[in-house]
Design a protein around this motif. Structure first.
Motif, mmCIF file in Angstrom:
data_model
loop_
_atom_site.group_PDB
_atom_site.id
_atom_site.type_symbol
_atom_site.label_atom_id
_atom_site.label_comp_id
_atom_site.label_asym_id
_atom_site.label_seq_id
_atom_site.Cartn_x
_atom_site.Cartn_y
_atom_site.Cartn_z
ATOM 1 N N LEU A 182 -20.048 -11.490 21.171
ATOM 2 C CA LEU A 182 -21.266 -10.825 20.708
ATOM 3 C C LEU A 182 -20.994 -10.236 19.338
ATOM 4 N N ARG A 183 -21.958 -10.412 18.466
ATOM 5 C CA ARG A 183 -21.967 -9.696 17.188
ATOM 6 C C ARG A 183 -23.341 -9.088 16.999
ATOM 7 N N MET A 184 -23.362 -7.833 16.624
ATOM 8 C CA MET A 184 -24.617 -7.144 16.333
ATOM 9 C C MET A 184 -24.630 -6.814 14.852
ATOM 10 N N TYR A 185 -25.715 -7.214 14.184
ATOM 11 C CA TYR A 185 -25.849 -6.988 12.751
ATOM 12 C C TYR A 185 -26.915 -5.921 12.483
ATOM 13 N N ARG A 186 -26.590 -5.026 11.580
ATOM 14 C CA ARG A 186 -27.549 -3.991 11.164
ATOM 15 C C ARG A 186 -27.446 -3.832 9.653
ATOM 16 N N GLY A 187 -28.568 -3.944 8.994
ATOM 17 C CA GLY A 187 -28.566 -3.815 7.534
ATOM 18 C C GLY A 187 -27.754 -4.890 6.855
ATOM 19 N N GLY A 188 -27.673 -6.068 7.460
ATOM 20 C CA GLY A 188 -26.957 -7.188 6.866
ATOM 21 C C GLY A 188 -25.453 -7.163 7.061
ATOM 22 N N ALA A 189 -24.942 -6.176 7.827
ATOM 23 C CA ALA A 189 -23.498 -6.071 8.055
ATOM 24 C C ALA A 189 -23.209 -6.058 9.560
ATOM 25 N N VAL A 190 -21.978 -6.416 9.929
ATOM 26 C CA VAL A 190 -21.592 -6.377 11.342
ATOM 27 C C VAL A 190 -21.499 -4.918 11.777
ATOM 28 N N TYR A 191 -22.250 -4.583 12.823
ATOM 29 C CA TYR A 191 -22.329 -3.209 13.325
ATOM 30 C C TYR A 191 -21.500 -3.039 14.601
ATOM 31 N N ARG A 192 -21.506 -4.049 15.463
ATOM 32 C CA ARG A 192 -20.699 -4.067 16.684
ATOM 33 C C ARG A 192 -20.223 -5.491 16.926
ATOM 34 N N GLN A 193 -19.053 -5.652 17.547
ATOM 35 C CA GLN A 193 -18.620 -6.977 17.964
ATOM 36 C C GLN A 193 -17.592 -6.849 19.074
ATOM 37 N N THR A 194 -17.512 -7.896 19.884
ATOM 38 C CA THR A 194 -16.584 -7.894 21.004
ATOM 39 C C THR A 194 -15.235 -8.472 20.584
ATOM 40 N N ARG A 195 -14.256 -8.277 21.451
ATOM 41 C CA ARG A 195 -12.920 -8.844 21.251
ATOM 42 C C ARG A 195 -12.621 -9.790 22.403
ATOM 43 N N ASP A 196 -11.929 -10.863 22.099
ATOM 44 C CA ASP A 196 -11.530 -11.810 23.142
ATOM 45 C C ASP A 196 -10.555 -11.160 24.107
ATOM 46 N N MET A 197 -10.631 -11.598 25.358
ATOM 47 C CA MET A 197 -9.634 -11.188 26.352
ATOM 48 C C MET A 197 -8.584 -12.298 26.437
ATOM 49 N N SER A 198 -7.916 -12.520 25.310
ATOM 50 C CA SER A 198 -6.934 -13.594 25.218
ATOM 51 C C SER A 198 -5.579 -13.034 24.817
ATOM 52 N N LEU A 199 -4.536 -13.803 25.092
ATOM 53 C CA LEU A 199 -3.193 -13.389 24.709
ATOM 54 C C LEU A 199 -3.060 -13.331 23.194
ATOM 55 N N ALA A 200 -3.743 -14.242 22.500
ATOM 56 C CA ALA A 200 -3.687 -14.235 21.034
ATOM 57 C C ALA A 200 -4.308 -12.960 20.467
ATOM 58 N N GLN A 201 -5.431 -12.521 21.040
ATOM 59 C CA GLN A 201 -6.064 -11.281 20.580
ATOM 60 C C GLN A 201 -5.137 -10.086 20.811
ATOM 61 N N GLU A 202 -4.471 -10.072 21.962
ATOM 62 C CA GLU A 202 -3.501 -9.001 22.232
ATOM 63 C C GLU A 202 -2.381 -9.009 21.191
ATOM 64 N N MET A 203 -1.947 -10.203 20.814
ATOM 65 C CA MET A 203 -0.877 -10.313 19.819
ATOM 66 C C MET A 203 -1.330 -9.777 18.459
ATOM 67 N N VAL A 204 -2.616 -9.991 18.128
ATOM 68 C CA VAL A 204 -3.162 -9.440 16.888
ATOM 69 C C VAL A 204 -3.136 -7.918 16.944
ATOM 70 N N GLU A 205 -3.607 -7.354 18.072
ATOM 71 C CA GLU A 205 -3.677 -5.906 18.204
ATOM 72 C C GLU A 205 -2.291 -5.264 18.234
ATOM 73 N N GLN A 206 -1.308 -6.002 18.722
ATOM 74 C CA GLN A 206 0.077 -5.502 18.735
ATOM 75 C C GLN A 206 0.814 -5.831 17.430
ATOM 76 N N GLU A 207 0.079 -6.443 16.490
ATOM 77 C CA GLU A 207 0.595 -6.817 15.169
ATOM 78 C C GLU A 207 1.767 -7.795 15.250
ATOM 79 N N LYS A 208 1.725 -8.645 16.269
ATOM 80 C CA LYS A 208 2.737 -9.698 16.399
ATOM 81 C C LYS A 208 2.352 -10.927 15.582
ATOM 82 N N ILE A 209 1.035 -11.102 15.380
ATOM 83 C CA ILE A 209 0.550 -12.156 14.494
ATOM 84 C C ILE A 209 -0.521 -11.558 13.587
#
Length: 201
Positions: free
Chosen positions: A118-145
């Motif tokens: 999901l992405r929610m746009y307000r005023g032409g900019a991203v206002y809210r968005q979801t994050r994947d429940m994936s191992l790759a996303q976890e690696m991004v959040e842990q700054e491994k990739i």
């Protein structure tokens, strides 16, 4: 009747792509006081399995029985969809990613599990968005990739949460007050997988 005093437009785009059968589904219902929009992506590779369709039908029917904007109600919709997949007789376990948006035409709330987005746009900019429940996303959040490596990483579709698990953990947002010209986009990996860096946040 709030719908009569609101201007909501729903549109969807779908292309069959390279698979023999499209495993993505979109559905929605707009009532006088509430509306519900749902997108799902079947994870199972078997072409005759319609996990996403079953999940969406379950959510829409359940929502119509008891429309609500509460956090508990959105969690209940996701749990019912999960039970529907677990209870379906099949040679393979049914699995799907799903994102649900409910609104009373003044406020909205969303819930999701898996890697539909999901992405929610307000005023032409991203206002809210979801994050994947994936191992790759976890690696991004842990700054491994790095964030820009997410889309090409081999673990981007390796999900730790999805419909079809006995114990799954969904994410449900707080209520969000809607403003004029807000836009909400729901999409599956068939789109975001081709969008470069589009939605890693």
């Amino acid at each position: 009747m709030r719908k009569q005093n609101s201007d909501f437009e729903a549109r969807f785009i779908s292309e069959e792509g390279s698979r023999l059968k499209n495993r993505d589904y979109f559905g929605y219902v707009e009532l006088d006081e509430f509306a519900c929009y749902v997108i799902a992506d079947g994870i199972t590779e078997v072409t005759d399995v319609e996990s996403a369709r079953l999940a969406i039908e379950t959510v829409i029917l359940s929502f119509q029985e008891n429309p609500s904007l509460s956090k508990r109600a959105v969690k209940r919709l996701l749990k019912r969809a999960n039970r529907a997949l677990l209870g379906k007789e099949s040679d393979r376990r049914l699995k799907a990613s799903i994102t649900v948006v409910v609104t009373d035409y003044q406020k909205m709330r969303y819930g999701y599990v898996g890697n539909t987005r999901l992405r929610m746009y307000r005023g032409g900019a991203v206002y809210r968005q979801t994050r994947d429940m994936s191992l790759a996303q976890e690696m991004v959040e842990q700054e491994k990739i790095a964030r820009d490596e997410l889309m090409q990483h081999e673990e981007r579709n390796n999900l730790y949460a999805y419909l079809g698990q006995k114990n799954f953990k969904s994410v449900v947002s707080k209520k969000i007050k809607l403003a004029e010209t807000d836009m909400i986009a729901l999409y599956t990996r068939g789109i975001w997988g081709e969008c470069g860096r589009g939605g890693a946040g």
